[in-house]
Design an enzyme around this catalytic site. Sequence first.
Site, PDB file in Angstrom:
ATOM      1  N   ASN A 243      -2.934  -6.054  -6.311  1.00  0.00           N
ATOM      2  CA  ASN A 243      -3.721  -6.142  -5.087  1.00  0.00           C
ATOM      3  C   ASN A 243      -2.860  -6.823  -4.011  1.00  0.00           C
ATOM      4  OD1 ASN A 243      -5.426  -7.249  -3.024  1.00  0.00           O
ATOM      5  ND2 ASN A 243      -7.157  -6.903  -4.372  1.00  0.00           N
TER       6      ASN A 243
ATOM      7  N   ASP B 273       0.581  -0.588   5.221  1.00  0.00           N
ATOM      8  CA  ASP B 273      -0.090   0.690   5.541  1.00  0.00           C
ATOM      9  C   ASP B 273      -1.363   0.811   4.697  1.00  0.00           C
ATOM     10  OD1 ASP B 273      -0.682   3.216   6.475  1.00  0.00           O
ATOM     11  OD2 ASP B 273       0.677   4.230   5.073  1.00  0.00           O
TER      12      ASP B 273
ATOM     13  N   PHE C 142       0.864  -1.188   0.000  1.00  0.00           N
ATOM     14  CA  PHE C 142       0.000   0.000   0.000  1.00  0.00           C
ATOM     15  C   PHE C 142       0.905   1.244   0.000  1.00  0.00           C
ATOM     16  CE2 PHE C 142      -1.997  -3.391   2.524  1.00  0.00           C
ATOM     17  CZ  PHE C 142      -3.179  -3.603   1.845  1.00  0.00           C
TER      18      PHE C 142
ATOM     19  N   CYS D 193      -5.149   3.166  10.051  1.00  0.00           N
ATOM     20  CA  CYS D 193      -5.626   4.541  10.222  1.00  0.00           C
ATOM     21  C   CYS D 193      -7.130   4.552  10.477  1.00  0.00           C
ATOM     22  CB  CYS D 193      -5.272   5.384   8.989  1.00  0.00           C
ATOM     23  SG  CYS D 193      -5.969   4.734   7.475  1.00  0.00           S
TER      24      CYS D 193
ATOM     25  N   SER E 118      -2.384  -0.749  -5.697  1.00  0.00           N
ATOM     26  CA  SER E 118      -3.331  -1.159  -6.740  1.00  0.00           C
ATOM     27  C   SER E 118      -3.704  -0.008  -7.665  1.00  0.00           C
ATOM     28  CB  SER E 118      -4.596  -1.749  -6.103  1.00  0.00           C
ATOM     29  OG  SER E 118      -5.160  -0.807  -5.229  1.00  0.00           O
TER      30      SER E 118
HETATM   31  N1  SAH Z   1       1.807   4.087   2.620  1.00  0.00           N
HETATM   32  C1  SAH Z   1       1.370   5.322   2.027  1.00  0.00           C
HETATM   33  C2  SAH Z   1      -0.102   5.602   2.204  1.00  0.00           C
HETATM   34  C3  SAH Z   1      -0.999   4.469   1.787  1.00  0.00           C
HETATM   35  S1  SAH Z   1      -2.655   4.917   1.543  1.00  0.00           S
HETATM   36  C4  SAH Z   1       2.175   6.461   2.622  1.00  0.00           C
HETATM   37  O1  SAH Z   1       2.772   6.300   3.692  1.00  0.00           O
HETATM   38  O2  SAH Z   1       2.196   7.535   2.028  1.00  0.00           O
HETATM   39  C5  SAH Z   1      -3.310   3.417   0.990  1.00  0.00           C
HETATM   40  C6  SAH Z   1      -2.926   3.010  -0.426  1.00  0.00           C
HETATM   41  O3  SAH Z   1      -3.395   1.686  -0.614  1.00  0.00           O
HETATM   42  C7  SAH Z   1      -3.537   3.847  -1.526  1.00  0.00           C
HETATM   43  O4  SAH Z   1      -2.506   4.360  -2.335  1.00  0.00           O
HETATM   44  C8  SAH Z   1      -4.412   2.856  -2.334  1.00  0.00           C
HETATM   45  O5  SAH Z   1      -4.314   3.074  -3.733  1.00  0.00           O
HETATM   46  C9  SAH Z   1      -3.821   1.542  -1.966  1.00  0.00           C
HETATM   47  N2  SAH Z   1      -4.698   0.352  -1.956  1.00  0.00           N
HETATM   48  C10 SAH Z   1      -5.958   0.253  -1.494  1.00  0.00           C
HETATM   49  N3  SAH Z   1      -6.385  -1.022  -1.536  1.00  0.00           N
HETATM   50  C11 SAH Z   1      -5.357  -1.759  -2.060  1.00  0.00           C
HETATM   51  C12 SAH Z   1      -5.165  -3.152  -2.318  1.00  0.00           C
HETATM   52  N4  SAH Z   1      -6.113  -4.048  -2.045  1.00  0.00           N
HETATM   53  N5  SAH Z   1      -3.989  -3.542  -2.827  1.00  0.00           N
HETATM   54  C13 SAH Z   1      -3.010  -2.625  -3.077  1.00  0.00           C
HETATM   55  N6  SAH Z   1      -3.136  -1.311  -2.822  1.00  0.00           N
HETATM   56  C14 SAH Z   1      -4.289  -0.886  -2.330  1.00  0.00           C
END
Ligand code: SAH
Length: 385
Positions: free
Chosen positions: A268, A289, A220, A329, A242
């Site tokens: 994903n 995250d 993420f 969060c 994703s």
């Molecule tokens: N780690 C980042 C913030 C993450 S916010 C930082 O510190 O700046 C969450 C992220 O997860 C978003 O960018 C979103 O696009 C992604 N996301 C949401 N569901 C997901 C999934 N199932 N697999 C991969 N990414 C995902």
Amino acid sequence: MEVVLSPRGASRWMAGHPWIFQSDITPPATLAGGEVVRVCDQRGRCLGQAFYSRSSKISLRRLSRDERPVDEDFFRQRIRTAVELRRAMLPGETTWRAIHGDGDELPGLVVDRYGDYLSVQFLIPAIEQRREMLVRLLAETLACKGIVNRSDVAVRGLEGLPAEKGVIYGTVPDTVPMREGQIEMAVNLLEGQKTGAFLDQRENHIVAGRYARGRALDCFSYVGGFALQMARRADHVTAIDSSEPACEQIRANVGRNKLANVEVLCANVFDFLRAEFDAGKRYDTIVLDPPAFARNKAARDAGLRGYKEINLRAMQLLTPGGYLISSSCSHHIDEEHFETMLQAAAADAHREVQIIERRGAGRDHPVLLALRETRYLKCYVLRVL
Ligand code: SAH
């Protein structure tokens, strides 16, 4: 205009709680919402002043415990106080949350500073109605070149306000540079997630960079805040998100920092972790995250199942002594819920897990002692034996 509190509301107020709920007041019918009201107890004693919201369950948000005029100078002082705190606390930094709503005694106002530009959320009617003045005061206090309005958030709906976004002052380039420690990144304030970036994780990005080693995974990743810090220590980092626009931004940020050991995958995370486990892969450092899995109380159990699944997978994938930096969060999952979930994940993974650090949002996200439930971000540094 006066609002009288129920005895229960008055005792909450006296105990320092800055929010009064709908059930603890009988608002005068003439109030439309957005007004500054005098808050009184049943004997007519004035306890202070608050913003009134008509649609929200939170009817009053405290502004003061006295009767000083709530005028332009009042807001100027509150903004200055918040900004001075950041300048003193984060010397030399130019990216910080300048105003954290209730935490800075400016309920309903969120302001993130990205160098010369601001990204702002107006979250309640009282703040929305004072937008023009607040923009003027922010531009004056922070001497910025442009301001983006990122009031395109669901909580505005609870306040009877529509989602809105756009440039509301000066001009704002497509991407704005920001620095985190030794890493330089570019973020898109108008189209990016949240206000452009997740400033609450800035200090945790740097901490993760200190623990990173060997093969690292940033799940993420968004624009790569964790991945880029980890790349300075780890042999190899895989960043996963994703969202295709997010992945493009990570790639651009990797290039900007001339890092050769970061691979970006648009995938994903749930599927990826399962496939890596099935393929017998191992990692030495993993960051999780995810977005908020529990958006309300009713979704807490389903949310906890999601957190458990990814944490369990990450624990299984870690080499002995590997670090797991795991965040949530979700407002509705507190430290107790989060730790219980982690314990269940560790049990299912048949691994012993040490808590090395219990962290939260950065110091530019102050939380009122009386409003501890607004402390939403948890970031744990764990070591998996
Ligand atoms: N780690 C980042 C913030 C993450 S916010 C930082 O510190 O700046 C969450 C992220 O997860 C978003 O960018 C979103 O696009 C992604 N996301 C949401 N569901 C997901 C999934 N199932 N697999 C991969 N990414 C995902």
